[in-house]
Design an enzyme around this catalytic site. Structure first.
Site, PDB file in Angstrom:
ATOM      1  N   LYS A  13      68.736  42.821 -29.498  1.00 49.38           N
ATOM      2  CA  LYS A  13      69.280  42.030 -30.534  1.00 49.38           C
ATOM      3  C   LYS A  13      70.807  41.765 -30.505  1.00 49.38           C
ATOM      4  O   LYS A  13      71.036  40.570 -30.611  1.00 49.38           O
ATOM      5  CB  LYS A  13      69.425  42.848 -31.710  1.00 49.38           C
ATOM      6  CG  LYS A  13      68.170  43.706 -32.239  1.00 49.38           C
ATOM      7  CD  LYS A  13      68.371  44.574 -33.495  1.00 49.38           C
ATOM      8  CE  LYS A  13      68.313  46.005 -33.177  1.00 49.38           C
ATOM      9  NZ  LYS A  13      69.537  46.604 -32.659  1.00 49.38           N
ATOM     10  N   ARG A  84      68.829  48.597 -42.180  1.00 52.11           N
ATOM     11  CA  ARG A  84      67.944  49.665 -41.330  1.00 52.11           C
ATOM     12  C   ARG A  84      67.233  50.545 -42.044  1.00 52.11           C
ATOM     13  O   ARG A  84      66.333  51.308 -41.551  1.00 52.11           O
ATOM     14  CB  ARG A  84      69.022  50.463 -40.547  1.00 52.11           C
ATOM     15  CG  ARG A  84      68.835  50.087 -38.944  1.00 52.11           C
ATOM     16  CD  ARG A  84      69.984  50.739 -38.412  1.00 52.11           C
ATOM     17  NE  ARG A  84      70.063  51.104 -36.915  1.00 52.11           N
ATOM     18  CZ  ARG A  84      70.948  50.417 -36.115  1.00 52.11           C
ATOM     19  NH1 ARG A  84      71.512  49.323 -36.711  1.00 52.11           N
ATOM     20  NH2 ARG A  84      70.821  50.630 -34.793  1.00 52.11           N
ATOM     21  N   ARG A 123      71.840  49.686 -19.472  1.00 47.18           N
ATOM     22  CA  ARG A 123      72.802  49.070 -20.038  1.00 47.18           C
ATOM     23  C   ARG A 123      74.172  49.623 -19.896  1.00 47.18           C
ATOM     24  O   ARG A 123      74.307  50.931 -19.592  1.00 47.18           O
ATOM     25  CB  ARG A 123      72.507  48.827 -21.551  1.00 47.18           C
ATOM     26  CG  ARG A 123      73.784  48.092 -22.067  1.00 47.18           C
ATOM     27  CD  ARG A 123      73.264  47.623 -23.593  1.00 47.18           C
ATOM     28  NE  ARG A 123      72.733  48.755 -24.567  1.00 47.18           N
ATOM     29  CZ  ARG A 123      72.410  48.672 -25.672  1.00 47.18           C
ATOM     30  NH1 ARG A 123      72.023  47.471 -26.106  1.00 47.18           N
ATOM     31  NH2 ARG A 123      72.140  49.328 -26.604  1.00 47.18           N
ATOM     32  N   ARG A 155      77.427  53.529 -22.862  1.00 47.06           N
ATOM     33  CA  ARG A 155      77.778  54.117 -24.220  1.00 47.06           C
ATOM     34  C   ARG A 155      76.973  55.266 -24.448  1.00 47.06           C
ATOM     35  O   ARG A 155      75.915  55.610 -24.003  1.00 47.06           O
ATOM     36  CB  ARG A 155      77.004  52.995 -25.316  1.00 47.06           C
ATOM     37  CG  ARG A 155      77.862  51.857 -25.700  1.00 47.06           C
ATOM     38  CD  ARG A 155      77.030  50.809 -26.635  1.00 47.06           C
ATOM     39  NE  ARG A 155      76.071  51.355 -27.561  1.00 47.06           N
ATOM     40  CZ  ARG A 155      75.338  50.412 -28.358  1.00 47.06           C
ATOM     41  NH1 ARG A 155      75.359  49.241 -28.181  1.00 47.06           N
ATOM     42  NH2 ARG A 155      74.460  50.950 -29.160  1.00 47.06           N
ATOM     43  N   ARG A 166      67.408  58.272 -31.304  1.00 43.45           N
ATOM     44  CA  ARG A 166      67.449  56.808 -31.789  1.00 43.45           C
ATOM     45  C   ARG A 166      66.194  56.201 -32.172  1.00 43.45           C
ATOM     46  O   ARG A 166      65.715  55.566 -33.161  1.00 43.45           O
ATOM     47  CB  ARG A 166      68.356  55.891 -31.037  1.00 43.45           C
ATOM     48  CG  ARG A 166      69.938  56.198 -31.213  1.00 43.45           C
ATOM     49  CD  ARG A 166      70.602  55.369 -30.219  1.00 43.45           C
ATOM     50  NE  ARG A 166      70.759  54.073 -30.378  1.00 43.45           N
ATOM     51  CZ  ARG A 166      71.285  52.970 -29.546  1.00 43.45           C
ATOM     52  NH1 ARG A 166      71.434  53.350 -28.322  1.00 43.45           N
ATOM     53  NH2 ARG A 166      71.274  51.761 -29.794  1.00 43.45           N
TER      54      ARG A 166
HETATM   55  P1  AMP Z   1      73.555  49.288 -33.074  1.00 43.52           P
HETATM   56  O1  AMP Z   1      74.620  49.039 -32.087  1.00 43.52           O
HETATM   57  O2  AMP Z   1      73.150  48.424 -34.206  1.00 43.52           O
HETATM   58  O3  AMP Z   1      72.509  50.145 -32.307  1.00 43.52           O
HETATM   59  O4  AMP Z   1      74.271  50.547 -34.374  1.00 43.52           O
HETATM   60  C1  AMP Z   1      74.861  51.602 -33.561  1.00 43.52           C
HETATM   61  C2  AMP Z   1      74.736  53.002 -34.456  1.00 43.52           C
HETATM   62  O5  AMP Z   1      75.739  52.548 -35.642  1.00 43.52           O
HETATM   63  C3  AMP Z   1      73.665  53.397 -35.040  1.00 43.52           C
HETATM   64  O6  AMP Z   1      72.864  54.115 -34.027  1.00 43.52           O
HETATM   65  C4  AMP Z   1      74.054  54.007 -36.379  1.00 43.52           C
HETATM   66  O7  AMP Z   1      74.451  55.364 -35.831  1.00 43.52           O
HETATM   67  C5  AMP Z   1      74.902  53.013 -36.799  1.00 43.52           C
HETATM   68  N1  AMP Z   1      74.380  52.066 -37.598  1.00 43.52           N
HETATM   69  C6  AMP Z   1      74.745  50.873 -37.262  1.00 43.52           C
HETATM   70  N2  AMP Z   1      73.931  50.103 -38.603  1.00 43.52           N
HETATM   71  C7  AMP Z   1      73.465  50.863 -39.335  1.00 43.52           C
HETATM   72  C8  AMP Z   1      72.928  50.759 -40.620  1.00 43.52           C
HETATM   73  N3  AMP Z   1      72.648  49.588 -41.153  1.00 43.52           N
HETATM   74  N4  AMP Z   1      72.673  51.981 -41.315  1.00 43.52           N
HETATM   75  C9  AMP Z   1      73.019  53.305 -40.694  1.00 43.52           C
HETATM   76  N5  AMP Z   1      73.591  53.371 -39.415  1.00 43.52           N
HETATM   77  C10 AMP Z   1      73.999  52.375 -38.859  1.00 43.52           C
END
Ligand code: AMP
Length: 225
Positions: A13, A84, A123, A155, A166
């Site tokens: 994404k 989410r 990654r 990361r 996750r």
């Molecule tokens: P991502 O880069 O979108 O995978 O987000 C990294 C981390 O940020 C996730 O594993 C969550 O800990 C937090 N996070 C991002 N977006 C959300 C969301 N909409 N709701 C809750 N936690 C979020």
């Protein structure tokens, strides 16, 4: 036009979001990026991210509410990583109503679990924002960014034990959103098993059609019905 992109962690994404916002001049609203920035000064957020847990709904919802109210989104935006949970999606609907905004489509980048794990674990990222994969998009010099030459890093939340967590969190809390958006007719399934360019082509073709026709049809699925 405003869009949402969603999918399993590792579906690609973030990569697609970058290409879409560049190609279509949209504002990129990535909650993951916002929290990665916030974690530098916030220990609680930092721990949640490192363990693969979601940040509590009220914090995320407030953050997006404030961003939408701030404006400067006239050319449209792409929500990446939000919503989410069903609660977040319901709150987003209310926010959009208040701001008199609409979502034109929800792109779901569909990949299987095994593919998602392969993509995440390989990654590597750079602090300049560039992203690589040890097998699929390797840098020219191993471990170094092609753009700025800095060392690439993995990361914390891309490490194998956190990735499993996750994916579990995704299944429990985020997968129900698929049905939520299928009911609204905004949902568009994108075949995420293809390569980066083909996935972008699928999405951009739909966006171009949508840009031209949205005044009459309101949503992508209505156009194809
Ligand atoms: P991502 O880069 O979108 O995978 O987000 C990294 C981390 O940020 C996730 O594993 C969550 O800990 C937090 N996070 C991002 N977006 C959300 C969301 N909409 N709701 C809750 N936690 C979020």
């Amino acid at each position: 036009m405003n869009y949402i992109i969603m999918g399993l962690p590792g579906a690609g994404k973030g990569t697609q979001a970058k290409k879409i916002v560049e190609g279509f001049g949209l504002v990129h609203l990535s909650t993951g990026d916002m929290f990665r920035q916030a974690k530098k000064s916030d220990e609680v957020i930092s721990k949640l991210l490192a363990s693969g847990q979601l940040v509590p709904d009220d914090i995320v919802i407030d953050m997006i509410k404030n961003r939408l109210a701030k404006g400067n989104l006239k050319n449209g935006f792409l929500l990446d990583g939000f919503p989410r949970t069903v609660k977040q999606a319901e709150e987003l609907d209310l926010m959009l109503k208040v701001e008199n905004m609409k979502i034109a489509a929800v792109f779901f980048v569909d990949v299987c679990f095994d593919e998602a794990i392969k993509r995440i674990v390989g990654r590597r990222v750079c602090t300049c924002g560039a992203s690589y994969h040890v097998d699929f998009i390797p840098p020219k010099i191993e471990g170094k960014c092609d753009i700025c030459g800095k060392d690439l890093i993995q990361r914390d939340d891309d490490k194998e034990d956190v990735v499993k967590n996750r994916l579990e969190v995704y299944e429990k809390q985020t997968r129900p959103l698929i049905d939520y958006y299928k009911k609204t007719k905004l949902f568009v399934n994108i075949d995420g098993s293809k390569n980066e360019k083909e996935i972008f082509n699928q999405i951009s073709r739909l966006m171009i059609v949508n840009k031209i026709t949205v005044k009459n049809t309101g949503c992508l699925l209505c156009y194809f019905a």
